[in-house]
Each structure stands twice: as structure tokens, then as C-alpha cells.
Design a protein around this motif. Structure first.
Motif, PDB file in Angstrom:
ATOM      1  N   ASP A 246      27.618  38.326  50.529  1.00  0.00           N
ATOM      2  CA  ASP A 246      26.792  37.721  51.569  1.00  0.00           C
ATOM      3  C   ASP A 246      25.323  38.137  51.355  1.00  0.00           C
ATOM      4  OD1 ASP A 246      26.203  40.183  52.866  1.00  0.00           O
ATOM      5  OD2 ASP A 246      28.171  40.124  53.827  1.00  0.00           O
ATOM      6  N   VAL A 247      24.446  37.536  52.146  1.00  0.00           N
ATOM      7  CA  VAL A 247      23.002  37.710  51.928  1.00  0.00           C
ATOM      8  C   VAL A 247      22.590  39.177  51.975  1.00  0.00           C
ATOM      9  CG1 VAL A 247      20.725  37.062  52.787  1.00  0.00           C
ATOM     10  CG2 VAL A 247      22.614  35.447  52.944  1.00  0.00           C
ATOM     11  N   SER A 248      23.096  39.918  52.972  1.00  0.00           N
ATOM     12  CA  SER A 248      22.647  41.309  53.088  1.00  0.00           C
ATOM     13  C   SER A 248      23.239  42.169  51.973  1.00  0.00           C
ATOM     14  CB  SER A 248      22.984  41.876  54.470  1.00  0.00           C
ATOM     15  OG  SER A 248      24.342  41.693  54.732  1.00  0.00           O
TER      16      SER A 248
ATOM     17  N   ALA B 269      21.185  41.632  48.933  1.00  0.00           N
ATOM     18  CA  ALA B 269      19.892  42.324  49.017  1.00  0.00           C
ATOM     19  C   ALA B 269      20.067  43.805  48.682  1.00  0.00           C
ATOM     20  CB  ALA B 269      19.308  42.160  50.416  1.00  0.00           C
ATOM     21  N   VAL B 270      21.152  44.403  49.181  1.00  0.00           N
ATOM     22  CA  VAL B 270      21.403  45.827  48.930  1.00  0.00           C
ATOM     23  C   VAL B 270      21.601  46.067  47.435  1.00  0.00           C
ATOM     24  CG1 VAL B 270      23.097  47.687  49.277  1.00  0.00           C
ATOM     25  CG2 VAL B 270      22.353  46.294  51.212  1.00  0.00           C
TER      26      VAL B 270
END
Lengths: 340, 263
Positions: free
Chosen positions: A196-198, A201-202
């Protein structure tokens, strides 16, 4: 005085070629099928075609291309898993197909859709196994594991069975597993696929940080332009196994960016801009969104035309998304290959 | 092999032991199946003996024979399934890229699983066979069966590794394993000692590894077993060499097939 030795590139590829034999579709009819059983008809598919590039130590390179372009094959050749048909390959001066075991100590691999963690066991058990496999001193291994667990914020995840981890958590553990032996280079094959998006990003942030901190060279394949933009500084694009583009990401934008998106907030309700190369994407009260082909009409000319009609309260200028740039690049390559 | 290399492969065995402990359900299932099989066959051999049929001349010994063959068979971990799944999922790319021998690492992991299974299944074999017959073979026979049985199970693990490597071409090795099981049943003397089979089957069996895997070690519990420890040891060594060669050869072919066909 002896001349200084030339610095060894992380990756050196010269005219690398690799083809696969694949079975052709089954024939119709019983006799033909029986024949296929004993003498299957195969065809040769050229996966990598005289590919050449080099990567300096510490670089972060995105390696992109459409499906079947030869990215994963190249990565597997670089890791010593596949043997090239022709050409020269060196990773830190080693020939992967002949010096696979020596090379294994220098590189790490992350394959987004594969796993190296034992599914029923906590990641710590796989980490311990890898410590032995890579011949790391027990104390140094514990220190390294602790440091990476802290950077990647594994916390209690390290002692949680892998089957209970989310995809994002598992991927963090996969990357830690690949970094335990302090490799000088990391090959990443779609490390953010399915996240997923988060979580994406991580992972991007962690990869960038680790590369900056430890000087790890990264070669990353992905279909997600966000991975390239946030992790890499250079992009290599291949298509049909051939090199299409090799350079900095901003240079890629400049070369293939034919249009800009401009949003104007004006004092009048509607602007009438009928300039060549200018397309109105949307027009609502006091707001006009345009796409401007810069080769046909310079941006300044459009702004001047707008100002002649009304005062401009605000203006936003955006590049086309990198996705569009990549798509244009692939389309261009398709056109050229059709023509040839 | 240096101490470092031994430590590497021991680590594979250790993690497999940890894995087997976490997946106890499958092992307990095998134990239950084993107990049921021994119960059914002890009743069957007793009934056959009471009917005066010559096959089960010594029904108690036959139950112990079956306990020994099934112990070996059930102790050998089906590593071909894990290898097949790793090839199908593509996880094998990680394993091929490590600074270890893929084949030895897989075998070492198999031995780890064997180390967890064999004691529990051995205990089940002993307790069930004793419970159903009220008799035990001479202690000397049991002492010989255990080491030979463990070596046979290790050899069987190596042969499962060979079957698993076929997944590089076949993707699904279940049909091969199915044929293997039937051959084991017939040529290995799974249910009955090979001496009770027609002579031509006995002759064919001597050219295969199946008798040394099952009938050989198990026949020590029979009062008139015809295999001697020396002959069985020699045959096991020969088949260990043959299996090692076969596994190395097929792995080399498999990695070149991966190169040719793309995997």
C-alpha cells in the motif's frame, strides 16, 4: 611509480546477450500432439540483446522497462543465477557465472514476489541461518542484526512468525535479510509490488537511507515510477532487451517531456486560448487547465495570451507525470522497432 | 569439508528442526496414521494365520516388520514437495544465489526434519507393535534395525531430493512420486518381506534401491531374515553413492535447463 589502479565499477556490462528456448503453442490434432510430446517445437526468444552499461559504486540506479523487456533476466545474470550467452559481465570485478559464491558475499538480492524467510518461523531464525551461511562472526552478526532491526524498525516483528506479518512488514524483513552480510550492492526486483501507499513510502525511505548511510549500490527494477523518483538518481531503460535510455532522471524528463500542464486562475470567468499546441483540459469558472506542447508554443507565449484577456490571479505549472514520460519512451521505441 | 562449511549446513538442519517443531500437526497426523495401520495389519495377519494361510507364518514378526518399514517410510521427510513449491513460487532464486551448495543445503534441511520425525515415529512403532502383538523381537535385532533404518531414511531423503529436482522441468512432481510410491510398495517390500514375493519380482528388486530402503533394515526383526548386516551395509553404501551421483547430475542438468528455458 606505478600508475594508480582504475577504480572497479560495481557493475560492468558489455554487449550482454541472453536468449531462452520456449515451447511453441501446442499443435492441433492427435498426431501433431503426439509428435510434440516427443519432439517439442521450440522457438528462441531474445531476452537481452547486446546490453551495455556500467554502474559506479554507491550509485542508485532504476532499471526499468515494460514486461518482458529483460530486466529480471539481467538481474539474475548479475547475481550469477543465469549464465549469459554472449558478452561480458562483471560485478565488483567478479564474473558472476564463474565466481557466484565469491560474489554472493558482495551482493544482496530482494525479489518482491519471492521470499527467503521461513514461513512458519520468526524472521530472527532466518537471520540466524543467514549469519551462518554468510560466515559472519556471531558477535558481529548480533550487532548487525540489532542495528538493522533498529533502522528498519522491526521491534517485535523480528520474533513474530512470518505467516503473521503483513506484506509491508515482511518486505522490511526481506530487505534486512538481504543486508545482514553488509553487501556492497543490492539488486531489487520490484521490492514494492503489492504494497500500500504508506508501506511503499517506508520501503523507499529505508532503501534511500541505507544506501546513503552505508554507500550500498542499488539497482532497482520497478514499474512504479515513485520507486525511481524517490530512491534513484539515475535511470536505465531497456526495451526488447536493448538499451533505450541511460541517464539522470531529470535528463529523462527534459528529453521526453513534450508538454507541461498549466492551471490558470483568472479574473474573467472563461479564457479563450486557441493557440497551436495548446489543449484545454478543463475549463470551469475562473479556472482553466491547459496542456501545452512546448515544442509548438513556448510557455511564455501562452501566459502572455492569457494576460491579454484577463488578469491572472494565480498559476500552477506542472510537469507531466513520469509515468507519461516512460509511456512516451516505450511508444517511441515501439514505433521505431515497427519501422525497422 | 571445513568447520565453517559444516556449521553452514548444520544451520540448515537446525532451522528445519525448528520448523518441524512449529508444524507439529503433520507429524501427529503421521503418528495417528501409523498407529491405525499397525492396528489394522496386526488384526489382518492374525486372521490370516488363524485361517491357516502360509503367508503369515509368524504374524507377530510380520507386524514388527511392518512397523519397521513404515517407521522408515514415514520418517523420511517429503522434501520433494518443498523443493517443488520453491521452484513454482520462484523462491528458488534466493536459494541458488547463496554461497552454499543448493543440493547439500536442501539435504541438510531434510536431515533436520528426519531428526524430529524418526524418534517420535520410532517410539510409536515400538509401542504400537508391542501393544498389538504382546511380543518383541530380540533386543539385538532392534539395536541393528535402528541405525540401518536411519541410514535408509536418510537415503530415501536423498532420493526425494532427486524427485524434487525434477520440478525444474515438470513443475509438478506428484505423478513421479505416485509411481515411486507404488514401486516402493512392491519392490521395497513395504507390507510383506520380499521373500514372500514371486521370484522374478525379487530379481527385479535387487537392481533397484527399494529393498535396501525398506525390506533390508526391517528384515532383521524376522526370525529367519536372509539379509546380513554386512551385505546390507555394502548395498546401502553403493546406493548412497549412486544417489549422490544422480542428484548432482540432475542438479547440473536442472541449472542448465534454467539457463536454457528461463525457469
Amino acid at each position: 611509480m606505478q600508475p594508480a589502479a582504475a577504480p572497479v565499477n560495481a557493475v560492468e556490462l558489455n554487449h550482454l546477450s541472453k536468449s531462452f528456448r520456449v515451447r511453441r503453442a501446442r499443435s492441433e490434432g492427435v498426431a501433431a500432439r503426439a509428435r510434440d510430446l516427443f519432439r517439442p517445437r521450440t522457438e528462441t526468444v531474445l531476452a537481452v540483446d547486446r546490453l551495455s552499461f556500467s554502474i559506479a559504486p554507491g550509485e542508485r540506479v532504476a532499471f526499468i522497462g515494460p514486461n518482458g523487456a529483460g530486466k529480471s533476466t539481467t538481474l539474475k545474470i548479475l547475481a550469477g543465477i543465469l549464465q549469459p550467452d554472449a558478452g561480458e559481465v562483471r560485478v565488483f570485478g567478479l564474473v558472476p557465472s564463474r565466481q557466484r559464491r565469491q560474489l554472493a558475499f558482495q551482493i544482496g538480492t530482494v525479489f518482491g514476489q519471492r521470499s527467503q524467510l521461513w514461513y512458519q518461523l520468526p524472521p530472527r531464525d532466518t537471520f540466524e541461518l543467514l549469519g551462518r551461511v554468510y560466515e559472519i562472526d556471531a558477535r558481529a552478526h548480533r550487532r548487525r542484526m540489532g542495528a538493522l532491526a533498529s533502522v528498519f524498525e522491526l521491534g517485535t516483528l523480528i520474533d513474530t512468525p512470518v505467516r503473521h506479518l503483513s506484506l509491508g512488514e515482511r518486505m522490511r524483513c526481506e530487505i534486512v535479510a538481504s543486508l545482514l552480510h553488509s553487501p556492497r550492492m543490492l539488486f531489487l526486483d520490484e521490492p514494492t509490488i503489492g504494497l500500500d501507499v504508506s508501506a511503499k513510502a517506508v520501503i523507499r525511505e529505508l532503501l534511500w537511507t541505507e544506501s546513503e548511510r552505508a554507500g550500498v549500490t542499488l539497482l532497482l527494477t520497478s514499474h512504479d515510477t515513485g520507486d525511481m523518483e524517490r530512491v534513484c538518481t539515475r535511470v536505465i531503460v531497456i526495451h526488447g532487451g536493448r538499451l533505450l535510455w541511460d541517464g539522470a532522471i531529470p535528463a529523462l524528463r527534459r528529453s521526453y517531456l513534450k508538454a507541461k500542464r498549466v492551471t490558470l486562475w483568472s479574473e474573467t470567468e472563461h479564457l479563450e486560448l486557441t493557440l497551436p499546441g495548446v489543449r484545454v483540459l478543463s475549463s470551469s469558472s475562473y479556472r482553466t487547465e491547459l496542456e501545452i506542447a512546448l515544442e509548438i508554443t513556448p510557455l511564455g507565449q501562452v501566459v502572455d495570451a492569457a494576460l491579454r484577456q484577463a488578469a491572472i490571479r494565480d498559476m500552477a505549472i506542472e510537469d507531466a507525470p513520469l509515468d507519461d514520460v516512460i509511456r512516451a519512451l516505450y511508444a517511441d521505441a515501439d514505433r521505431r522497432s515497427e519501422m525497422s | 569439508m571445513t568447520a565453517t562449511r559444516i556449521a553452514k549446513y548444520t544451520a540448515f538442519s537446525r532451522i528445519a528442526v525448528a520448523h518441524a517443531r512449529r508444524e507439529r500437526g503433520e507429524l501427529y497426523g503421521r503418528v495417528a496414521f501409523f498407529a491405525v495401520i499397525l492396528g489394522v495389519f496386526s488384526s489382518l495377519w492374525r486372521a490370516v494365520a488363524e485361517a491357516g494361510m502360509p503367508v503369515a507364518a509368524d504374524p507377530k514378526a510380520l507386524v514388527w516388520y511392518l512397523a519397521a518399514t513404515e517407521w522408515i517410510l514415514l520418517s523420511a521427510p517429503p522434501i520433494h514437495i518443498e523443493i517443488q513449491e520453491a521452484i513454482r513460487r520462484g523462491d528458488v532464486v534466493y536459494r541458488l544465489g547463496r554461497p552454499v551448495s543448493y543440493v547439500i543445503a536442501e539435504f541438510a534441511a531434510g536431515l533436520g526434519l528426519l531428526a524430529v520425525r524418526a524418534p517420535l515415529l520410532g517410539l510409536t512403532a515400538f509401542l504400537c507393535a508391542f501393544a498389538f502383538t504382546g511380543w518383541t523381537p530380540p533386543l539385538g535385532a532392534l539395536v541393528i534395525v535402528v541405525p540401518f533404518g536411519l541410514v535408509a531414511a536418510a537415503l530415501m531423503t536423498g532420493l526425494y531430493l532427486w524427485i524434487g529436482l525434477l520440478a525444474f522441468w515438470l513443475q509438478d512432481v506428484a505423478p513421479v512420486f505416485w509411481v515411486w510410491q507404488k514401486l516402493m510398495f512392491v519392490l521395497g517390500g513395504l507390507m510383506l518381506p520380499l521373500e514372500l514375493y514371486p521370484r522374478f519380482i525379487q530379481r527385479v528388486a535387487t537392481f533397484t534401491p527399494f529393498p535396501v530402503l525398506l525390506a533390508g533394515p526391517a528384515s532383521f526383526v524376522l526370525p529367519n531374515g536372509i539379509v546380513t548386516p554386512g551385505v546390507l551395509a555394502r548395498n546401502l553404501v553403493i546406493w548412497c553413492f549412486v544417489t549422490t551421483f544422480a542428484v548432482c547430475w540432475i542438479f547440473r542438468r536442472a541449472t542448465s535447463a534454467l539457463t536454457i528455458n528461463g525457469g
